[in-house]
Motif scaffolding. Structure first.
Motif, PDB file in Angstrom:
ATOM      1  N   MET A   1      -2.194   4.432   7.610  1.00  0.00           N
ATOM      2  CA  MET A   1      -1.803   3.141   6.186  1.00  0.00           C
ATOM      3  C   MET A   1      -0.590   3.047   6.230  1.00  0.00           C
ATOM      4  O   MET A   1      -0.534   4.330   5.018  1.00  0.00           O
ATOM      5  CB  MET A   1      -3.218   2.861   5.172  1.00  0.00           C
ATOM      6  N   GLU A   2       0.108   2.644   6.107  1.00  0.00           N
ATOM      7  CA  GLU A   2       1.874   2.480   5.432  1.00  0.00           C
ATOM      8  C   GLU A   2       1.743   2.491   4.124  1.00  0.00           C
ATOM      9  O   GLU A   2       1.526   0.384   3.973  1.00  0.00           O
ATOM     10  CB  GLU A   2       2.798   1.703   6.385  1.00  0.00           C
ATOM     11  N   LEU A   3       2.438   2.025   3.511  1.00  0.00           N
ATOM     12  CA  LEU A   3       1.829   1.791   1.520  1.00  0.00           C
ATOM     13  C   LEU A   3       3.506   1.687   1.128  1.00  0.00           C
ATOM     14  O   LEU A   3       4.282   3.081   1.614  1.00  0.00           O
ATOM     15  CB  LEU A   3       1.324   3.020   0.531  1.00  0.00           C
ATOM     16  N   THR A   4       3.361   0.899   0.910  1.00  0.00           N
ATOM     17  CA  THR A   4       5.334   0.585   0.114  1.00  0.00           C
ATOM     18  C   THR A   4       4.482   1.806  -1.770  1.00  0.00           C
ATOM     19  O   THR A   4       4.150   1.384  -2.909  1.00  0.00           O
ATOM     20  CB  THR A   4       5.762  -0.882  -0.760  1.00  0.00           C
ATOM     21  N   ARG A   5       5.781   2.468  -1.261  1.00  0.00           N
ATOM     22  CA  ARG A   5       5.644   3.496  -2.914  1.00  0.00           C
ATOM     23  C   ARG A   5       6.360   3.580  -4.563  1.00  0.00           C
ATOM     24  O   ARG A   5       6.164   4.265  -4.991  1.00  0.00           O
ATOM     25  CB  ARG A   5       5.159   4.534  -2.743  1.00  0.00           C
ATOM     26  N   TYR A   6       7.227   2.629  -3.646  1.00  0.00           N
ATOM     27  CA  TYR A   6       8.288   3.072  -5.318  1.00  0.00           C
ATOM     28  C   TYR A   6       8.384   1.122  -5.461  1.00  0.00           C
ATOM     29  O   TYR A   6       8.399   0.351  -4.180  1.00  0.00           O
ATOM     30  CB  TYR A   6       9.588   3.408  -5.282  1.00  0.00           C
ATOM     31  N   SER A   7       8.986   0.430  -6.939  1.00  0.00           N
ATOM     32  CA  SER A   7       9.061  -0.978  -6.909  1.00  0.00           C
ATOM     33  C   SER A   7       9.452  -0.476  -8.621  1.00  0.00           C
ATOM     34  O   SER A   7       9.880   0.337  -9.365  1.00  0.00           O
ATOM     35  CB  SER A   7       8.179  -1.496  -6.632  1.00  0.00           C
ATOM     36  N   VAL A   8      10.440  -1.956  -8.694  1.00  0.00           N
ATOM     37  CA  VAL A   8      11.335  -2.288 -10.084  1.00  0.00           C
ATOM     38  C   VAL A   8      10.510  -3.011 -10.726  1.00  0.00           C
ATOM     39  O   VAL A   8      10.317  -4.323  -9.824  1.00  0.00           O
ATOM     40  CB  VAL A   8      12.448  -2.313  -9.704  1.00  0.00           C
ATOM     41  N   ILE A   9       9.846  -3.131 -11.738  1.00  0.00           N
ATOM     42  CA  ILE A   9       9.308  -3.916 -13.058  1.00  0.00           C
ATOM     43  C   ILE A   9       9.589  -5.031 -14.041  1.00  0.00           C
ATOM     44  O   ILE A   9      10.202  -4.453 -14.538  1.00  0.00           O
ATOM     45  CB  ILE A   9       7.832  -3.825 -13.640  1.00  0.00           C
ATOM     46  N   GLN A  10      10.584  -5.753 -13.529  1.00  0.00           N
ATOM     47  CA  GLN A  10      11.421  -6.359 -14.049  1.00  0.00           C
ATOM     48  C   GLN A  10      11.713  -7.669 -15.082  1.00  0.00           C
ATOM     49  O   GLN A  10      12.267  -7.504 -15.989  1.00  0.00           O
ATOM     50  CB  GLN A  10      11.950  -7.096 -13.064  1.00  0.00           C
ATOM     51  N   ASP A  11      10.285  -7.673 -15.432  1.00  0.00           N
ATOM     52  CA  ASP A  11       9.898  -8.722 -16.081  1.00  0.00           C
ATOM     53  C   ASP A  11       9.264  -8.158 -17.591  1.00  0.00           C
ATOM     54  O   ASP A  11      10.109  -8.120 -18.292  1.00  0.00           O
ATOM     55  CB  ASP A  11       9.356  -9.729 -15.913  1.00  0.00           C
ATOM     56  N   LYS A  12       8.165  -7.938 -18.038  1.00  0.00           N
ATOM     57  CA  LYS A  12       7.693  -7.486 -18.661  1.00  0.00           C
ATOM     58  C   LYS A  12       7.142  -6.025 -19.108  1.00  0.00           C
ATOM     59  O   LYS A  12       7.236  -5.472 -18.176  1.00  0.00           O
ATOM     60  CB  LYS A  12       6.087  -7.851 -18.936  1.00  0.00           C
ATOM     61  N   ASN A  13       8.079  -5.932 -20.140  1.00  0.00           N
ATOM     62  CA  ASN A  13       7.847  -4.503 -20.111  1.00  0.00           C
ATOM     63  C   ASN A  13       8.199  -3.118 -18.661  1.00  0.00           C
ATOM     64  O   ASN A  13       7.904  -2.582 -17.933  1.00  0.00           O
ATOM     65  CB  ASN A  13       6.257  -3.380 -20.333  1.00  0.00           C
ATOM     66  N   PRO A  14       9.625  -3.780 -18.732  1.00  0.00           N
ATOM     67  CA  PRO A  14      10.943  -3.896 -17.807  1.00  0.00           C
ATOM     68  C   PRO A  14      10.447  -1.573 -17.563  1.00  0.00           C
ATOM     69  O   PRO A  14      10.902  -0.874 -17.891  1.00  0.00           O
ATOM     70  CB  PRO A  14      12.086  -3.493 -17.863  1.00  0.00           C
ATOM     71  N   ARG A  15       9.999  -1.007 -15.886  1.00  0.00           N
ATOM     72  CA  ARG A  15      10.321   0.327 -15.681  1.00  0.00           C
ATOM     73  C   ARG A  15       9.975  -0.169 -13.749  1.00  0.00           C
ATOM     74  O   ARG A  15       9.584  -1.144 -13.386  1.00  0.00           O
ATOM     75  CB  ARG A  15       8.694   0.538 -16.064  1.00  0.00           C
ATOM     76  N   GLU A  16       9.976   0.747 -13.995  1.00  0.00           N
ATOM     77  CA  GLU A  16      10.081   1.994 -12.994  1.00  0.00           C
ATOM     78  C   GLU A  16       8.611   1.825 -12.567  1.00  0.00           C
ATOM     79  O   GLU A  16       7.696   2.546 -13.277  1.00  0.00           O
ATOM     80  CB  GLU A  16      11.192   2.561 -12.010  1.00  0.00           C
ATOM     81  N   ILE A  17       7.752   1.960 -10.958  1.00  0.00           N
ATOM     82  CA  ILE A  17       6.638   1.789 -10.475  1.00  0.00           C
ATOM     83  C   ILE A  17       6.902   3.126  -9.634  1.00  0.00           C
ATOM     84  O   ILE A  17       7.368   2.598  -8.558  1.00  0.00           O
ATOM     85  CB  ILE A  17       5.690   0.549 -10.481  1.00  0.00           C
ATOM     86  N   VAL A  18       6.126   4.422  -9.297  1.00  0.00           N
ATOM     87  CA  VAL A  18       5.803   4.448  -7.630  1.00  0.00           C
ATOM     88  C   VAL A  18       4.112   4.553  -8.009  1.00  0.00           C
ATOM     89  O   VAL A  18       3.529   4.759  -8.480  1.00  0.00           O
ATOM     90  CB  VAL A  18       6.283   6.004  -8.192  1.00  0.00           C
ATOM     91  N   LEU A  19       3.683   4.500  -6.662  1.00  0.00           N
ATOM     92  CA  LEU A  19       2.277   4.883  -6.192  1.00  0.00           C
ATOM     93  C   LEU A  19       2.230   6.031  -5.296  1.00  0.00           C
ATOM     94  O   LEU A  19       2.898   6.334  -4.109  1.00  0.00           O
ATOM     95  CB  LEU A  19       1.587   3.652  -5.047  1.00  0.00           C
ATOM     96  N   LEU A  20       1.595   6.803  -6.203  1.00  0.00           N
ATOM     97  CA  LEU A  20       1.386   8.514  -5.285  1.00  0.00           C
ATOM     98  C   LEU A  20      -0.406   8.889  -5.262  1.00  0.00           C
ATOM     99  O   LEU A  20      -0.675   8.032  -4.617  1.00  0.00           O
ATOM    100  CB  LEU A  20       1.605   9.697  -6.781  1.00  0.00           C
ATOM    101  N   ARG A  21       0.501   9.642  -4.278  1.00  0.00           N
ATOM    102  CA  ARG A  21      -1.218  10.068  -3.834  1.00  0.00           C
ATOM    103  C   ARG A  21      -1.678  11.666  -4.063  1.00  0.00           C
ATOM    104  O   ARG A  21      -0.710  13.067  -3.976  1.00  0.00           O
ATOM    105  CB  ARG A  21      -0.965  10.497  -1.583  1.00  0.00           C
ATOM    106  N   GLY A  22      -3.617  11.843  -4.011  1.00  0.00           N
ATOM    107  CA  GLY A  22      -3.706  13.112  -4.633  1.00  0.00           C
ATOM    108  C   GLY A  22      -4.784  13.026  -3.684  1.00  0.00           C
ATOM    109  O   GLY A  22      -5.212  12.597  -2.648  1.00  0.00           O
TER     110      GLY A  22
END
Length: 239
Positions: A1-22
């Motif tokens: 399963m290929e996942l996109t694990r990084y993105s940037v949220i630019q509108d509300k509460n701007p932040r970078e986001i990472v989807l990690l695996r545990g």
């Protein structure tokens, strides 16, 4: 399963986001959720995947959200140390994480650990609804507390899940208002089809779009995900 694990949220509460695996979700009983499938007991492979995602963090907003298919406490220690390193090197001062209710007692130590490095932790809990009977009988969330104020004692933000059979516009509005009363931020997720037996109710989704969405779509304290990939991570259609 290929996942996109990084993105940037630019509108509300701007932040970078990472989807990690545990290691995976310890609860794993929520009847609507199959996110726990993104997990592994192989710490080195998890670290490899997580390093690739974290390597993309630039620190552009000084704010990072790190999510995984479970709770932050279920990430391997090697990954947590990698998050700490990225926070130091990229000057991250606000770190958003998620935790299930059963890990609430781990949160004070985590706050202290990151505060020692100048990082403020913002912890989100998936409440889904403040209707405790529906939450436990229908969704099996595993939150043995009915008082929203007490649920909020260890948490800063909450997630709500709408678009399910039996929900109403009035009830969804009440949930959001309750969340805004007791938490700093509310993240609304609209149910989408997945591999579980819990299916979206199109009429409830339509009621949300018609009567609830217009009220909160511009509220800076309310994130609304009409699709579960709206933050830009996960299984995106163009991947």
């Amino acid at each position: 399963m290929e996942l996109t694990r990084y993105s940037v949220i630019q509108d509300k509460n701007p932040r970078e986001i990472v989807l990690l695996r545990g290691r995976g979700c310890a609860w794993k009983r929520c009847k609507f959720c199959d996110y726990h499938l993104d997990a592994s007991r192989d710490e080195q492979d998890n670290l490899r995947i997580n390093r690739e995602a974290l390597a993309q963090v630039t620190g552009v907003y000084g704010r990072l959200e790190a999510i995984n298919s479970g709770s932050f406490a279920e990430l391997d220690e090697s990954t947590i140390r990698e998050i700490e390193r990225v926070c130091r090197e990229k000057h991250i001062r606000d770190l958003h994480i998620e935790s299930h209710w059963i890990f609430r007692k781990t949160i004070p130590a985590l706050r202290k650990r990151f505060a020692a490095q100048g990082v403020t932790l913002h912890v989100k809990i998936g409440v889904e609804t403040f209707d405790a009977d529906y939450r436990e009988r229908v969704l099996d969330k595993g939150i043995d507390e009915t008082d929203p104020a007490k649920i909020a004692e260890q948490f800063d933000d909450c997630c709500l899940l709408f678009g399910l059979a039996g929900q109403t516009a009035e009830g969804m509005t009440r949930d959001i208002e309750t969340g805004l009363t007791h938490f700093d931020r509310v993240c609304v997720n609209i149910m989408v089809p997945n591999s579980t037996e819990v299916k979206p109710d199109d009429s409830v989704r339509a009621a949300f779009i018609r009567a609830v969405y217009p009220i909160y779509k511009d509220d800076p304290r309310v994130d609304i995900l009409l699709e579960n990939t709206d933050f830009g991570v996960g299984e995106l259609e163009n991947e």
